[in-house]
Motif scaffolding. Structure first.
Motif, short mmCIF file in Angstrom:
data_model
loop_
_atom_site.label_atom_id
_atom_site.label_comp_id
_atom_site.label_asym_id
_atom_site.label_seq_id
_atom_site.Cartn_x
_atom_site.Cartn_y
_atom_site.Cartn_z
N ILE A 1 -11.19 62.94 -33.85
CA ILE A 1 -11.08 61.74 -34.69
C ILE A 1 -10.46 60.60 -33.90
CG2 ILE A 1 -9.86 60.75 -36.68
CD1 ILE A 1 -10.33 63.39 -38.12
N ASP A 2 -9.43 60.91 -33.13
CA ASP A 2 -8.79 59.87 -32.31
C ASP A 2 -9.76 59.33 -31.27
OD1 ASP A 2 -6.46 58.36 -31.35
OD2 ASP A 2 -6.65 59.61 -29.58
N SER A 3 -10.47 60.24 -30.58
CA SER A 3 -11.41 59.82 -29.53
C SER A 3 -12.54 58.98 -30.11
CB SER A 3 -12.00 61.05 -28.83
OG SER A 3 -11.00 61.76 -28.15
N LEU A 4 -13.11 59.43 -31.24
CA LEU A 4 -14.20 58.68 -31.86
C LEU A 4 -13.72 57.33 -32.39
CD1 LEU A 4 -16.04 61.54 -33.79
CD2 LEU A 4 -16.91 60.29 -31.82
N ALA A 5 -12.51 57.32 -32.95
CA ALA A 5 -11.96 56.07 -33.48
C ALA A 5 -11.77 55.05 -32.36
CB ALA A 5 -10.64 56.34 -34.19
N GLU B 1 -9.19 70.92 -33.20
CA GLU B 1 -10.11 69.95 -32.60
C GLU B 1 -10.12 68.63 -33.37
OE1 GLU B 1 -11.86 70.19 -29.93
OE2 GLU B 1 -11.74 72.30 -29.40
N ARG B 2 -9.77 68.70 -34.66
CA ARG B 2 -9.96 67.55 -35.55
C ARG B 2 -9.23 66.30 -35.07
NH1 ARG B 2 -7.82 69.17 -40.82
NH2 ARG B 2 -9.64 70.52 -40.87
N LEU C 1 -6.10 48.06 -28.08
CA LEU C 1 -6.20 49.45 -28.52
C LEU C 1 -5.16 50.36 -27.88
CD1 LEU C 1 -10.09 49.93 -28.55
CD2 LEU C 1 -8.58 49.24 -30.42
N GLY C 2 -4.38 49.81 -26.96
CA GLY C 2 -3.33 50.61 -26.33
C GLY C 2 -3.86 51.70 -25.41
N ARG C 3 -4.96 51.41 -24.75
CA ARG C 3 -5.55 52.35 -23.80
C ARG C 3 -5.76 51.65 -22.46
NH1 ARG C 3 -4.47 55.01 -27.59
NH2 ARG C 3 -5.52 56.83 -28.46
N SER C 4 -5.97 52.44 -21.41
CA SER C 4 -6.18 51.85 -20.09
C SER C 4 -7.58 51.23 -20.02
CB SER C 4 -6.04 52.91 -19.00
OG SER C 4 -7.11 53.84 -19.07
N GLU C 5 -7.75 50.29 -19.10
CA GLU C 5 -9.07 49.66 -18.92
C GLU C 5 -10.11 50.69 -18.49
OE1 GLU C 5 -9.19 46.09 -16.62
OE2 GLU C 5 -7.33 45.31 -17.48
N LEU D 1 -6.67 63.42 -43.19
CA LEU D 1 -7.26 62.75 -42.03
C LEU D 1 -6.67 61.36 -41.85
CD1 LEU D 1 -11.02 63.76 -42.39
CD2 LEU D 1 -9.44 64.50 -40.61
N LYS D 2 -6.51 60.64 -42.96
CA LYS D 2 -5.91 59.31 -42.89
C LYS D 2 -4.48 59.38 -42.36
CE LYS D 2 -8.57 56.97 -46.52
NZ LYS D 2 -8.51 56.35 -47.86
N GLU D 3 -3.74 60.39 -42.83
CA GLU D 3 -2.36 60.56 -42.36
C GLU D 3 -2.32 60.87 -40.87
OE1 GLU D 3 -0.76 63.58 -44.87
OE2 GLU D 3 -0.36 62.21 -46.55
N GLU D 4 -3.28 61.70 -40.42
CA GLU D 4 -3.34 62.03 -39.00
C GLU D 4 -3.66 60.79 -38.17
OE1 GLU D 4 -5.84 65.34 -37.98
OE2 GLU D 4 -5.10 66.55 -39.63
N ILE D 5 -4.58 59.97 -38.68
CA ILE D 5 -4.93 58.73 -37.97
C ILE D 5 -3.72 57.80 -37.88
CG2 ILE D 5 -6.30 56.61 -38.13
CD1 ILE D 5 -8.58 58.33 -39.27
N GLU D 6 -3.00 57.67 -39.01
CA GLU D 6 -1.82 56.81 -39.01
C GLU D 6 -0.75 57.34 -38.06
OE1 GLU D 6 -1.40 53.84 -40.41
OE2 GLU D 6 -3.51 54.04 -40.96
N LYS D 7 -0.63 58.68 -38.03
CA LYS D 7 0.34 59.29 -37.12
C LYS D 7 -0.03 59.01 -35.67
CE LYS D 7 2.27 63.78 -35.77
NZ LYS D 7 2.18 65.25 -35.94
N LEU D 8 -1.32 59.15 -35.38
CA LEU D 8 -1.80 58.88 -34.01
C LEU D 8 -1.60 57.41 -33.64
CD1 LEU D 8 -5.07 61.00 -34.06
CD2 LEU D 8 -3.09 61.41 -32.60
#
Length: 212
Positions: free
Chosen positions: A60-64, A55-56, A86-90, A142-149
């Motif tokens: 983390i991606d969704s909250l970020a 879930e992490r 942010l690279g997401r749809s409107e 967590l930082k590495e996961e964020i950077e990966k995402l």
């Protein structure tokens, strides 16, 4: 001989009063974004969720993204620009800032608590050196996961941009072909009209010759 475990007691009192609730620049946006994430991540239900490795990353991606979108929204940035940045749809951005997503709803709740002065967060650590090292490793992971995402997001964004360029090129080519077809159609119509006129003149000449 008995081994002793060294413990450290640390308290971090996070001051939410200085947070810019309506950011005026990139630094203010980053501050609000960061504190929205911190204030939300340390909610008991979220701490429980991110214990699960499966879930992490998702949370983390969704909250970020929700925090980044809401901070920019509060700065008055247009939704189209937020989506592009942010690279997401409107639609995704709208859902986050309106609280239609769970992540967006949590971020908005955190914002309102900060705004009303209800959010006080004191992080207390009473851990052995080993536990502190584990916490540091978790933060690092967590930082590495964020950077990966972020890397995956940027890669997808590049793919989308390339596809958009291809689509634009094809649209231009289709427009050119359509223009050529229209031109050919007009030329064909002109040839048909000339042919009909020529036939009419030939018939007229034929009648004249027959009457001589």
């Amino acid at each position: 001989m008995v081994d002793t475990i060294s413990t450290q007691s640390e308290k971090i009192d996070i001051d939410f009063k200085s947070i810019p609730l309506n950011p005026l620049g990139k630094n203010d946006i980053k501050k609000l974004e960061t504190f929205l994430i911190i204030g939300t991540l340390y909610r008991p239900e979220i701490l429980e969720l991110i214990k699960d490795p499966n879930e992490r990353s998702t949370w983390i991606d969704s909250l970020a993204i929700a925090a980044a979108a809401y901070a920019r929204y509060k700065a008055g940035m247009p939704i189209s620009l937020i989506a592009d940045e942010l690279g997401r749809s409107e639609e995704t951005i709208r859902n986050h800032i309106s609280g239609k997503t769970k992540a967006g709803s949590l971020i908005i709740e955190t914002y309102e608590k900060i705004k009303s002065g209800q959010l006080n967060l004191i992080l207390s650590f009473n851990s052995s050196n080993k536990e502190l090292d584990e916490l540091k490793n978790q933060v690092k992971n967590l930082k590495e996961e964020i950077e990966k995402l972020k890397g995956e997001r940027d890669e997808l964004k590049n793919i989308i941009n390339n596809k958009e360029e291809t689509i634009k090129s094809l649209q231009i080519e289709i427009g050119r072909i359509k223009s050529d077809l229209d031109k050919i159609s007009r030329e064909k119509e002109e040839i048909i009209n000339k042919y009909k006129l020529l036939q009419s003149k030939l018939l007229e000449i034929k009648r004249i010759l027959e009457n001589i």
